[in-house]
Design a protein around this motif. Sequence first.
Motif, PDB file in Angstrom:
ATOM      1  N   TYR A  18     -42.907  17.866 -11.135  1.00  0.00           N
ATOM      2  CA  TYR A  18     -44.143  18.350 -10.516  1.00  0.00           C
ATOM      3  C   TYR A  18     -43.834  19.268  -9.340  1.00  0.00           C
ATOM      4  O   TYR A  18     -44.384  20.367  -9.241  1.00  0.00           O
ATOM      5  CB  TYR A  18     -44.996  17.162 -10.063  1.00  0.00           C
ATOM      6  N   LEU A  19     -42.962  18.823  -8.456  1.00  0.00           N
ATOM      7  CA  LEU A  19     -42.648  19.611  -7.265  1.00  0.00           C
ATOM      8  C   LEU A  19     -41.918  20.906  -7.609  1.00  0.00           C
ATOM      9  O   LEU A  19     -41.999  21.882  -6.860  1.00  0.00           O
ATOM     10  CB  LEU A  19     -41.841  18.776  -6.273  1.00  0.00           C
ATOM     11  N   GLU A  26     -51.221  20.516 -18.646  1.00  0.00           N
ATOM     12  CA  GLU A  26     -51.915  19.241 -18.907  1.00  0.00           C
ATOM     13  C   GLU A  26     -51.322  18.112 -18.060  1.00  0.00           C
ATOM     14  O   GLU A  26     -52.053  17.350 -17.425  1.00  0.00           O
ATOM     15  CB  GLU A  26     -51.839  18.885 -20.390  1.00  0.00           C
ATOM     16  N   ASP A  27     -49.992  18.006 -18.046  1.00  0.00           N
ATOM     17  CA  ASP A  27     -49.357  16.950 -17.258  1.00  0.00           C
ATOM     18  C   ASP A  27     -49.542  17.174 -15.762  1.00  0.00           C
ATOM     19  O   ASP A  27     -49.708  16.221 -15.002  1.00  0.00           O
ATOM     20  CB  ASP A  27     -47.870  16.835 -17.602  1.00  0.00           C
ATOM     21  N   SER A  28     -49.542  18.416 -15.339  1.00  0.00           N
ATOM     22  CA  SER A  28     -49.786  18.720 -13.931  1.00  0.00           C
ATOM     23  C   SER A  28     -51.197  18.285 -13.528  1.00  0.00           C
ATOM     24  O   SER A  28     -51.397  17.698 -12.452  1.00  0.00           O
ATOM     25  CB  SER A  28     -49.590  20.216 -13.674  1.00  0.00           C
ATOM     26  N   ASP A  29     -52.169  18.529 -14.385  1.00  0.00           N
ATOM     27  CA  ASP A  29     -53.539  18.090 -14.120  1.00  0.00           C
ATOM     28  C   ASP A  29     -53.614  16.563 -14.048  1.00  0.00           C
ATOM     29  O   ASP A  29     -54.290  16.014 -13.172  1.00  0.00           O
ATOM     30  CB  ASP A  29     -54.497  18.605 -15.194  1.00  0.00           C
ATOM     31  N   ARG A  30     -52.945  15.883 -14.963  1.00  0.00           N
ATOM     32  CA  ARG A  30     -52.926  14.412 -14.945  1.00  0.00           C
ATOM     33  C   ARG A  30     -52.286  13.914 -13.655  1.00  0.00           C
ATOM     34  O   ARG A  30     -52.766  12.946 -13.049  1.00  0.00           O
ATOM     35  CB  ARG A  30     -52.148  13.880 -16.153  1.00  0.00           C
ATOM     36  N   HIS A  34     -54.210  11.721 -10.727  1.00  0.00           N
ATOM     37  CA  HIS A  34     -53.699  10.438 -10.247  1.00  0.00           C
ATOM     38  C   HIS A  34     -53.614  10.449  -8.721  1.00  0.00           C
ATOM     39  O   HIS A  34     -54.020   9.483  -8.064  1.00  0.00           O
ATOM     40  CB  HIS A  34     -52.330  10.117 -10.856  1.00  0.00           C
ATOM     41  N   LEU A  35     -53.111  11.541  -8.155  1.00  0.00           N
ATOM     42  CA  LEU A  35     -53.015  11.636  -6.695  1.00  0.00           C
ATOM     43  C   LEU A  35     -54.392  11.558  -6.037  1.00  0.00           C
ATOM     44  O   LEU A  35     -54.526  10.991  -4.949  1.00  0.00           O
ATOM     45  CB  LEU A  35     -52.312  12.930  -6.278  1.00  0.00           C
ATOM     46  N   ASP A  36     -55.409  12.106  -6.684  1.00  0.00           N
ATOM     47  CA  ASP A  36     -56.765  12.057  -6.135  1.00  0.00           C
ATOM     48  C   ASP A  36     -57.261  10.625  -5.977  1.00  0.00           C
ATOM     49  O   ASP A  36     -58.079  10.338  -5.107  1.00  0.00           O
ATOM     50  CB  ASP A  36     -57.747  12.827  -7.025  1.00  0.00           C
ATOM     51  N   ARG A  49     -41.622  15.154  -0.459  1.00  0.00           N
ATOM     52  CA  ARG A  49     -41.607  16.539   0.055  1.00  0.00           C
ATOM     53  C   ARG A  49     -40.886  16.616   1.402  1.00  0.00           C
ATOM     54  O   ARG A  49     -40.111  17.531   1.656  1.00  0.00           O
ATOM     55  CB  ARG A  49     -43.031  17.061   0.216  1.00  0.00           C
ATOM     56  N   GLU A  50     -41.176  15.653   2.267  1.00  0.00           N
ATOM     57  CA  GLU A  50     -40.548  15.646   3.593  1.00  0.00           C
ATOM     58  C   GLU A  50     -39.039  15.405   3.473  1.00  0.00           C
ATOM     59  O   GLU A  50     -38.250  16.037   4.184  1.00  0.00           O
ATOM     60  CB  GLU A  50     -41.199  14.575   4.475  1.00  0.00           C
TER      61      GLU A  50
END
Length: 82
Positions: A18-19, A26-30, A34-36, A49-50
């Motif tokens: 993802y990063l 499609e997987d990026s949207d999923r 999930h993060l939402d 990320r940090e």
Amino acid sequence: MSSPSLTCAELVELVTDYLEGALSPEDSDRFKRHLDDCSGCTAYVEQFRETIRLTGRLREDELEPAARETLLAQFRNWKQRS
């Protein structure tokens, strides 16, 4: 019809892709959906990320030998803990 949601475990497996922008749309949207809905995974991705940001500036010769060995041991054994 939307794709099934990701589990937290699936998100952890996909975080690097993802990063790096390597997931399918499609997987990026999923992943984003999930993060939402998952504050724990949102925090995990932000920590990831940090870590990337900080370790990108870290040089091996700047580490104390004990810290270097601890980090290497953690990376060697991460799969055993999952």
